[in-house]
Design a protein around this motif. Structure first.
Motif, PDB file in Angstrom:
ATOM      1  N   UNK A   1      -6.249 -39.587 -13.774  1.00 44.29           N
ATOM      2  CA  UNK A   1      -5.502 -38.479 -14.692  1.00 44.29           C
ATOM      3  C   UNK A   1      -6.008 -38.803 -16.240  1.00 44.29           C
TER       4      UNK A   1
ATOM      5  N   UNK B   1      -2.838 -31.893 -11.624  1.00 38.44           N
ATOM      6  CA  UNK B   1      -1.730 -33.059 -11.283  1.00 38.44           C
ATOM      7  C   UNK B   1      -1.635 -32.290  -9.770  1.00 38.44           C
TER       8      UNK B   1
ATOM      9  N   UNK C   1       1.328 -34.475 -18.686  1.00 39.93           N
ATOM     10  CA  UNK C   1       2.102 -35.747 -18.244  1.00 39.93           C
ATOM     11  C   UNK C   1       3.360 -36.046 -17.783  1.00 39.93           C
ATOM     12  N   UNK C   2       4.140 -34.405 -18.103  1.00 44.62           N
ATOM     13  CA  UNK C   2       5.790 -34.756 -17.953  1.00 44.62           C
ATOM     14  C   UNK C   2       5.693 -35.667 -16.513  1.00 44.62           C
ATOM     15  N   UNK C   3       5.215 -35.001 -15.395  1.00 43.72           N
ATOM     16  CA  UNK C   3       4.974 -35.203 -13.370  1.00 43.72           C
ATOM     17  C   UNK C   3       4.471 -36.873 -13.242  1.00 43.72           C
ATOM     18  N   UNK C   4       3.432 -36.901 -14.647  1.00 43.54           N
ATOM     19  CA  UNK C   4       2.354 -38.328 -14.395  1.00 43.54           C
ATOM     20  C   UNK C   4       3.291 -39.431 -14.777  1.00 43.54           C
ATOM     21  N   UNK C   5       4.228 -39.144 -16.306  1.00 44.13           N
ATOM     22  CA  UNK C   5       5.297 -40.255 -16.474  1.00 44.13           C
ATOM     23  C   UNK C   5       6.217 -40.751 -16.058  1.00 44.13           C
TER      24      UNK C   5
ATOM     25  N   UNK D   1       6.783 -40.002 -12.454  1.00 42.28           N
ATOM     26  CA  UNK D   1       7.019 -40.580 -11.524  1.00 42.28           C
ATOM     27  C   UNK D   1       6.740 -42.083 -11.178  1.00 42.28           C
TER      28      UNK D   1
ATOM     29  N   UNK E   1       2.230 -35.783 -27.250  1.00 35.13           N
ATOM     30  CA  UNK E   1       2.597 -34.872 -26.664  1.00 35.13           C
ATOM     31  C   UNK E   1       2.677 -36.320 -25.349  1.00 35.13           C
ATOM     32  N   UNK E   2       2.399 -37.267 -25.049  1.00 31.89           N
ATOM     33  CA  UNK E   2       1.861 -37.990 -24.190  1.00 31.89           C
ATOM     34  C   UNK E   2       3.986 -38.952 -24.627  1.00 31.89           C
TER      35      UNK E   2
ATOM     36  N   UNK F   1       5.978 -37.512 -25.637  1.00 34.86           N
ATOM     37  CA  UNK F   1       7.666 -36.176 -25.646  1.00 34.86           C
ATOM     38  C   UNK F   1       7.316 -36.411 -23.508  1.00 34.86           C
ATOM     39  N   UNK F   2       6.569 -36.737 -22.993  1.00 29.98           N
ATOM     40  CA  UNK F   2       6.070 -36.779 -21.569  1.00 29.98           C
ATOM     41  C   UNK F   2       7.597 -38.344 -20.762  1.00 29.98           C
ATOM     42  N   UNK F   3       7.084 -39.561 -21.928  1.00 25.28           N
ATOM     43  CA  UNK F   3       7.539 -40.886 -22.074  1.00 25.28           C
ATOM     44  C   UNK F   3       9.046 -41.039 -22.175  1.00 25.28           C
TER      45      UNK F   3
ATOM     46  N   UNK G   1      10.987 -37.608 -21.853  1.00 23.06           N
ATOM     47  CA  UNK G   1      11.426 -37.625 -20.573  1.00 23.06           C
ATOM     48  C   UNK G   1      11.311 -38.525 -19.218  1.00 23.06           C
ATOM     49  N   UNK G   2      10.269 -39.155 -18.992  1.00 21.22           N
ATOM     50  CA  UNK G   2      10.334 -40.067 -18.048  1.00 21.22           C
ATOM     51  C   UNK G   2      11.695 -41.216 -18.671  1.00 21.22           C
TER      52      UNK G   2
ATOM     53  N   UNK H   1      15.401 -40.526 -17.217  1.00 19.72           N
ATOM     54  CA  UNK H   1      15.703 -40.767 -16.138  1.00 19.72           C
ATOM     55  C   UNK H   1      16.049 -42.677 -15.661  1.00 19.72           C
TER      56      UNK H   1
END
Lengths: 233, 227, 302
Positions: free
Chosen positions: A88, A136, B138-142, B144, C44-45, C47-49, C51-52, C55
């Motif tokens: 990944x 993904x 990496x949105x879905x990876x993180x 999850x 970018x990562x 940013x994803x962080x 979002x995560x 949750x």
């Protein structure tokens, strides 16, 4: 025959002070597949990262006769293809095709030629059908294949694979063995999986606390260091 | 959504840049529409309906997703209505849901990489587009990972305030490590400061005629005072 | 609170889009800091962080829970300009993929949450981040970032003519205050844990320790956004000032294009004056704060 990779007296200390490599000497010859065995934290991955210039330690490293310096680093990175443990992290582009063309484009290859190299590499790894997919949505085995394709598209002489069987199911592992044995490049593979190591390895080195404790065939090393798989019960 | 974007239909096949431009024109038209004009809204609705049918996506699921704006819109619509401005109430609900539906149609018929390449070629800052690209990757990876942490916490009796802070910090740490890993993987494949991009292909005549027709229809509608 | 399309009046979204594009472009260039594209994966990562991390629900008490917004946390770890870029990317993904916030309203949402929110969240840390008030600064940053974004959002909705009776306004402000306090608390909790794990992740604030300047800057930002909110509803006193400056006359010409000519009917003078009044009000408050802080500083360091 001249070795493809010659390492002598390699030492490396992480910024936090941990001494990860304490004088490693190593040679890789054309056509070989060398398995790096050893406990977690024994220095295998740290060693492998040096061969692509991602870490810089003390000592001498020569790749295909080139010294590890600023001038030859791009050429070394082309010749030494590095397949990381976490697919990944390796597959960071939005689609398979863009990921596989990433390396060639960085080398300054024309887009059309990069696409051709990518298609060839995807065919070699049996992933042609997935070229438009997002990484993904691939399975673990498919991700590993695409990661290998991304490296093959750069036409490397040497492949380094870090724990390539991680999260692969048994059929996936078998496919990987078939793929790797079909590839002509010399390889360095770190793994804990002795069955896999036996299937692809021509010889093995055993890492212990940052240095190479022994050299030999995979079977020798495994039995000497108690690295045999669990008995079947 | 990903799966929708990879299907095939006349709308899917149109160039992402063309779809983006038409989307923007459409949104501006709706955004500047006068509050009270039933026939204009009927016209917008029929344009959207035609586009939705052309996309061959399940209409009900599309509507359901676009309805996500309704709670917000309905609250303010209710306020306007109570303030005696029924026209504004209707226009808030219609404008916001039509706009959301239009955005949804374009995003659901365009794979994300093509969409981002289009946005970039329409002069968005390259840095920002790259950040969005990595974010989406990496949105879905993180997410999850966060979900697994959440479940693990639930298995051990739920999450307390202090442990939630710790959990987010752990997530931060692993995201940071992942970014380092990605950077290393980029370097290993010859990254030298710039991300190579495959340029979007040149426009097909169908795309150009689609763009021209779209703009013509919308402009004509506005000129004739319908839209 | 993300504004969907269809809520803001044309001059409001258009002006904010026009302001946001160069602002973000400039900040994006700054956030690269000579590293070219090397920072894109990290941003970018992260940013994803965010979002995560959203949750993971935070129990706030009384059976409710909140979640991290993230602007302050990002600003204090990646730096303010990188945080603006990350928050902008998050808003763009929310608008495109999750139908959360409109596309034309993206400029407004970016200005409220990514630009003003992040800067407000970073200011206290910038001035007090090294001193004994460190923890207070982080908490205050979280609170301020949410409050400033919320006030600006409400102000833009009001300027656009969305009716907001005082009871509703009061209620929503109370709700925002609660979520602002939650953001402060969550940011502080995450910060504590982060510093224990690796102090290197937290930035060394560049600003010299200056309580006064910090307090003034934070106060000015809060007052300015609150002022915008107040001005959006009470433009009468400033109406004539705006008219004298000829703002609305120029604005009229701007919209006098053949295709948009109905805009003349919609953009009633009263309505345009409200926008102008809000802007003038903002400018006056800003000038007052700037003058006050300069005067106080000059007195302190002769």
């Amino acid at each position: 025959m001249d070795p493809l990779i010659r390492v002598s007296g390699l030492r490396f200390r992480y910024p936090d002070g941990t001494e990860a490599l304490k004088g490693v000497d190593f040679e890789l010859f054309p056509g070989e597949t060398v398995i790096l065995l050893g406990a977690n934290g024994s220095g295998k991955t740290t060693f492998a990262l040096h061969l692509n210039g991602l870490l810089e330690g003390e000592g001498q490293i020569r790749v295909c006769g080139l010294p590890m310096d600023k001038i030859s680093l791009p050429e070394i990175r082309r010749r030494v293809g590095m397949v990381f443990q976490d697919a990944d992290e390796q597959l960071f582009m939005p689609t398979v095709m863009e990921d596989v063309t990433y390396g060639p484009l960085n080398l300054g290859v024309e887009p059309a030629e990069a696409m051709r190299l990518a298609r060839e590499a995807l065919e070699q790894t049996g992933m042609s059908a997935a070229h438009a997919k997002a990484p993904y949505h691939l399975s673990a085995g498919e991700k590993r294949r695409v990661a290998i394709a991304g490296v093959l598209a750069m036409r490397p002489d040497i492949l380094i694979l870090d724990e390539p069987t991680t999260s692969l199911d048994p059929p996936g592992q078998r496919d990987l063995v078939d793929l790797l044995t079909a590839l002509p490049q010399s390889k360095i593979v770190t793994t804990h999986d002795i069955a896999f190591a036996r299937a692809i390895g021509t010889r093995a080195v055993f890492f212990e606390k940052g240095s190479i404790a022994a050299l030999g065939t995979v079977g020798d090393i495994a039995s000497r260091f108690g690295w045999e798989p669990l008995p079947r019960g | 959504m990903e799966e929708w974007a990879r299907r095939d239909s006349p709308l899917h096949r149109r160039d992402a840049r063309v779809k983006m431009i038409l989307l923007l024109v459409f949104l501006v038209w709706i955004g500047t529409a006068r509050p009270a004009q039933p026939e204009a809204y009927a016209a917008y609705a029929s344009i959207l309906l035609v586009a939705a049918l052309a996309s061959r996506l399940p209409l009900l699921s599309l509507l359901w997703r676009a309805a996500l704006v309704l709670p917000f819109a309905a609250t303010f619509a209710l306020l306007s209505w109570m303030a005696g401005d029924a026209e504004r109430a209707a226009s808030l609900v219609l404008k916001s849901s039509f706009s959301a539906f239009a955005v949804l149609l374009v995003v659901a018929t365009t794979p994300m990489p093509a969409l981002l390449a289009a946005v970039e070629s329409l002069a968005a800052p390259k840095m920002l587009v790259m950040v969005v690209q990595f974010l989406y990757r990496y949105l879905f990876v993180l997410s999850e990972k966060a979900q697994h942490m959440w479940m693990a916490a639930q298995c051990r009796g739920g999450i307390r305030r202090a442990s939630a802070g710790g959990a987010i910090a752990v997530l931060f740490a692993s995201s940071h490590a992942r970014a380092e890993g990605i950077h290393r993987a980029m370097l290993a494949r010859g990254f030298a400061g710039h991300m190579p991009l495959i340029r979007p292909s040149s426009l097909h005549w169908l795309d150009i005629s689609f763009l021209a027709t779209g703009i013509l229809v919308l402009s004509l509608g506005r000129w004739l005072w319908i839209l | 609170m993300h504004i969907p399309d269809g809520f803001l009046a044309t001059p409001v979204w258009a002006a904010l889009d026009l302001a946001a594009i160069p602002a973000v472009g400039l900040i994006a260039r700054r956030s690269q800091a000579g590293l070219e594209d090397a920072r894109a994966p990290l941003l970018g990562v992260m940013g994803a962080f965010v979002f995560a991390a959203q949750m993971i629900n935070f129990p706030v008490g009384v059976g409710t829970s909140g979640h991290l917004v993230g602007g302050t946390l990002l600003a204090c770890t990646l730096g303010p300009s990188a945080a603006v870029v990350v928050m902008t990317a998050i808003l763009a993904v929310q608008a495109l993929v999750f139908q959360d916030g409109g596309l034309l309203a993206l400029g407004a949402n970016v200005m409220n949450m990514a630009v003003a929110g992040v800067l407000a969240g970073y200011l206290p840390f910038h001035y007090w981040g090294q001193g004994p008030w460190r923890r207070a600064a982080i908490f205050l940053g979280g609170v301020l970032s949410v409050l400033v974004s919320a006030f600006l959002t409400l102000a833009q909705l009001r300027i656009s003519g969305i009716p907001m009776p005082s009871a509703v306004l009061g209620l929503s402000m109370a709700l925002f205050l609660v979520s602002a306090l939650v953001e402060g608390a969550v940011t502080l909790a995450v910060f504590g844990a982060l510093e224990k794990m690796n102090p290197g992740w937290v930035r060394k604030p560049a600003g010299a320790i200056s309580r006064l300047r910090g307090a003034l800057a934070a106060g000015a930002l809060l007052m300015a956004s609150l002022g915008a909110l107040v001005a959006s509803g009470l433009p009468d006193g400033l109406e004539s000032a705006a008219a004298k400056l000829g703002i609305h006359e120029r604005a009229w010409n701007l919209f006098e294009t053949p295709l948009l000519d109905y805009e003349l009917q919609f953009a009633e003078p009263v309505w345009m004056r409200k926008v102008a009044a809000g802007l003038v009000g903002l400018a006056i408050i800003y000038l007052l704060c700037a003058a006050l802080s300069r005067w106080l500083l000059r007195r302190r360091s002769p």
